[in-house]
Design a protein around this motif. Sequence first.
Motif, PDB file in Angstrom:
ATOM      1  N   GLU A 205       0.789  -1.090  -0.145  1.00 59.04           N
ATOM      2  CA  GLU A 205      -0.179  -0.032  -0.071  1.00 59.04           C
ATOM      3  C   GLU A 205       0.802   1.187  -0.016  1.00 59.04           C
ATOM      4  O   GLU A 205       0.580   2.266  -0.852  1.00 59.04           O
ATOM      5  CB  GLU A 205      -0.923  -0.061   1.410  1.00 59.04           C
ATOM      6  N   GLU A 206       1.945   1.503   0.834  1.00 62.43           N
ATOM      7  CA  GLU A 206       2.676   2.267   0.770  1.00 62.43           C
ATOM      8  C   GLU A 206       3.658   2.654  -0.681  1.00 62.43           C
ATOM      9  O   GLU A 206       3.830   3.660  -0.870  1.00 62.43           O
ATOM     10  CB  GLU A 206       3.890   2.167   1.851  1.00 62.43           C
ATOM     11  N   MET A 207       4.103   1.568  -1.241  1.00 65.36           N
ATOM     12  CA  MET A 207       4.782   1.530  -2.512  1.00 65.36           C
ATOM     13  C   MET A 207       3.519   2.001  -3.590  1.00 65.36           C
ATOM     14  O   MET A 207       4.059   2.848  -4.428  1.00 65.36           O
ATOM     15  CB  MET A 207       5.181   0.147  -2.593  1.00 65.36           C
ATOM     16  N   ARG A 208       2.419   1.617  -3.311  1.00 66.93           N
ATOM     17  CA  ARG A 208       1.514   2.102  -4.493  1.00 66.93           C
ATOM     18  C   ARG A 208       1.342   3.544  -4.377  1.00 66.93           C
ATOM     19  O   ARG A 208       1.213   4.307  -5.326  1.00 66.93           O
ATOM     20  CB  ARG A 208       0.364   1.255  -4.263  1.00 66.93           C
ATOM     21  N   ASP A 209       1.203   4.235  -3.145  1.00 65.20           N
ATOM     22  CA  ASP A 209       0.924   5.593  -3.067  1.00 65.20           C
ATOM     23  C   ASP A 209       2.056   6.234  -3.548  1.00 65.20           C
ATOM     24  O   ASP A 209       1.958   7.270  -4.045  1.00 65.20           O
ATOM     25  CB  ASP A 209       0.588   5.881  -1.576  1.00 65.20           C
ATOM     26  N   HIS A 219       5.774   0.581 -11.129  1.00 66.15           N
ATOM     27  CA  HIS A 219       4.558   1.060 -11.578  1.00 66.15           C
ATOM     28  C   HIS A 219       3.281   0.752 -10.537  1.00 66.15           C
ATOM     29  O   HIS A 219       3.211  -0.544 -10.213  1.00 66.15           O
ATOM     30  CB  HIS A 219       4.314   0.688 -12.880  1.00 66.15           C
ATOM     31  N   PRO A 220       2.516   1.604 -10.107  1.00 67.93           N
ATOM     32  CA  PRO A 220       1.468   1.194  -9.226  1.00 67.93           C
ATOM     33  C   PRO A 220       0.497   0.123  -9.898  1.00 67.93           C
ATOM     34  O   PRO A 220       0.068  -0.798  -8.824  1.00 67.93           O
ATOM     35  CB  PRO A 220       0.610   2.617  -9.036  1.00 67.93           C
ATOM     36  N   HIS A 221       0.155   0.228 -10.904  1.00 65.27           N
ATOM     37  CA  HIS A 221      -0.832  -0.842 -11.531  1.00 65.27           C
ATOM     38  C   HIS A 221      -0.132  -2.423 -11.318  1.00 65.27           C
ATOM     39  O   HIS A 221      -0.819  -3.137 -11.154  1.00 65.27           O
ATOM     40  CB  HIS A 221      -0.898  -0.682 -13.076  1.00 65.27           C
ATOM     41  N   THR A 247      15.327  -3.638  -1.145  1.00 64.76           N
ATOM     42  CA  THR A 247      13.713  -3.275  -0.492  1.00 64.76           C
ATOM     43  C   THR A 247      12.865  -4.351  -0.737  1.00 64.76           C
ATOM     44  O   THR A 247      12.485  -4.750  -1.841  1.00 64.76           O
ATOM     45  CB  THR A 247      13.513  -2.015  -0.881  1.00 64.76           C
ATOM     46  N   ASP A 248      12.509  -5.164   0.606  1.00 63.06           N
ATOM     47  CA  ASP A 248      11.579  -6.081   0.547  1.00 63.06           C
ATOM     48  C   ASP A 248       9.973  -5.419   0.118  1.00 63.06           C
ATOM     49  O   ASP A 248       9.874  -4.381   0.997  1.00 63.06           O
ATOM     50  CB  ASP A 248      11.512  -7.092   1.657  1.00 63.06           C
ATOM     51  N   ILE A 249       9.226  -5.906  -0.435  1.00 66.06           N
ATOM     52  CA  ILE A 249       7.912  -5.544  -0.626  1.00 66.06           C
ATOM     53  C   ILE A 249       7.018  -6.433  -0.030  1.00 66.06           C
ATOM     54  O   ILE A 249       6.841  -7.440  -0.169  1.00 66.06           O
ATOM     55  CB  ILE A 249       7.552  -5.336  -2.307  1.00 66.06           C
ATOM     56  N   ILE A 250       6.283  -5.673   1.191  1.00 67.91           N
ATOM     57  CA  ILE A 250       5.494  -6.598   2.125  1.00 67.91           C
ATOM     58  C   ILE A 250       4.048  -6.594   1.798  1.00 67.91           C
ATOM     59  O   ILE A 250       3.480  -5.736   1.452  1.00 67.91           O
ATOM     60  CB  ILE A 250       5.717  -6.247   3.654  1.00 67.91           C
ATOM     61  N   GLY A 251       3.321  -7.704   1.661  1.00 69.71           N
ATOM     62  CA  GLY A 251       1.990  -7.592   1.395  1.00 69.71           C
ATOM     63  C   GLY A 251       1.689  -8.271   0.152  1.00 69.71           C
ATOM     64  O   GLY A 251       2.283  -8.565  -0.831  1.00 69.71           O
ATOM     65  N   PRO A 252       0.300  -7.925  -0.133  1.00 64.10           N
ATOM     66  CA  PRO A 252      -0.615  -6.920   0.481  1.00 64.10           C
ATOM     67  C   PRO A 252      -1.272  -7.968   1.572  1.00 64.10           C
ATOM     68  O   PRO A 252      -1.286  -9.271   1.455  1.00 64.10           O
ATOM     69  CB  PRO A 252      -1.724  -6.742  -0.693  1.00 64.10           C
ATOM     70  N   SER A 253      -1.699  -7.282   2.460  1.00 62.36           N
ATOM     71  CA  SER A 253      -2.438  -7.816   3.630  1.00 62.36           C
ATOM     72  C   SER A 253      -3.775  -8.319   3.303  1.00 62.36           C
ATOM     73  O   SER A 253      -4.388  -7.915   1.934  1.00 62.36           O
ATOM     74  CB  SER A 253      -2.806  -7.006   4.762  1.00 62.36           C
ATOM     75  N   GLU A 254      -4.550  -9.392   3.823  1.00 63.68           N
ATOM     76  CA  GLU A 254      -5.942  -9.665   3.241  1.00 63.68           C
ATOM     77  C   GLU A 254      -6.703  -8.510   3.162  1.00 63.68           C
ATOM     78  O   GLU A 254      -7.574  -8.551   2.270  1.00 63.68           O
ATOM     79  CB  GLU A 254      -6.347 -10.875   4.406  1.00 63.68           C
TER      80      GLU A 254
END
Length: 406
Positions: A205-209, A219-221, A247-254
């Motif tokens: 979610e942070e990476m997307r924003d 890219h956010p998509h 940098t590890d990308i965590i998630g997305p959460s449920e």
Amino acid sequence: METIVAKFGGTSIGNGKRIRKAAQAVVNEYMKGKKVVVVVSAIDKTTDELLHIVDESMEDTVTEKQLAEIVSMGEMTSVRIFSSAIESLGVKSEYVDPFSNKWPIVTDSTLLSAKVDFEATENKSKEIMKMMDQGIIPVVCGFLGRDTEGYITTLGRGGSDITAFLLGHCLMADEVIIVTDVGGVMSTDPNMVEDAKKLDKISVEEMRDLATHGAQVLHPHALKYKDPNINAKIIGFEHGDLSAVGTDIIGPSEQEMLKTTTLHGEPISVIAVVGDGILNKTGILAELTSILAKNNMNIFGISTGQISITVFVNKKDAEEAHRILHDVVVENENLSSLSLGKEIAMITVTSPDFIDTPGIISDVTEPLRKNNINIVEISSSQTSVVIFLEWKDGKKAYELVRGVLK
């Protein structure tokens, strides 16, 4: 046996030496006993150059079919060079482009911004699995797809990242590695702030924003396709090592993956502060919010206009917040008055599909308009829309808005 998907961006394969280094990094992981599938973008600036040539030579007469075929040549060149570089290092490799009968990415027929057919893609990805089981390193075109008629399609900007995350899911990979021209995600643009720091991890979610508001690293998509059960990281190409720390990308959460509509259980109060031209006065917003924070009062939303700032707070805090903010208004010459308004309902609508759904706000609000329900305030992010309206309309509005996601 561990399976990894390694995606190389255009800059990371920008010349022959970089391609050689990237190919060696892939072979090194293969020699450790891992299965590796490679996704490559077009070599640095190739797509932009092709688009420039098309614009100069055909201007507006080019068809979508022609344009998709032309821009695909960047990726189709990259896979051939990269696969050959792997084989020059003594390991068997095979390139996979949309003309191959092993091509995995199946889409609809929206040629220049195609949507993925997940079921068909999962089925076709079995061909990639077979290649890896035979000791072959597949090198797959990023960005491209093929529809059921056999036409080349493109996945739009960020398409190579989409390809990597999508294949990661379909192949049940252990890790997706995005190789770029930076060593990971930074605390801000290092070209603007010298002491920017690399982040060890960041949520989807942070990476997307960040990506939506200008960060170029991913890219956010593409994040819509990130499987929560698969590790993912961003590393720099300069290491020449897919095991490098990035940098590890965590998630997305449920919760981030769900389509949800929620009605806040208690009324919210709205406080409006007015003053002539306060939007252009430095520090007023900070003064109002900091005094509420010092008194441990949560803010659910803020709206600003040329002459007003509206703050949404808990109803139980409303009278005290009104009194505290009144003291600020009296002492600040730029402010003239404030008011405590009606009880407000807050509805939050969340979906990961919102990021690439044009017109979603009108879709959400149209049922309210048809039922003559007034919206007090609305705010949105990449995955959610928050609506403030009168408390008396809350339950009915909730039922109407919830129907949008069904």
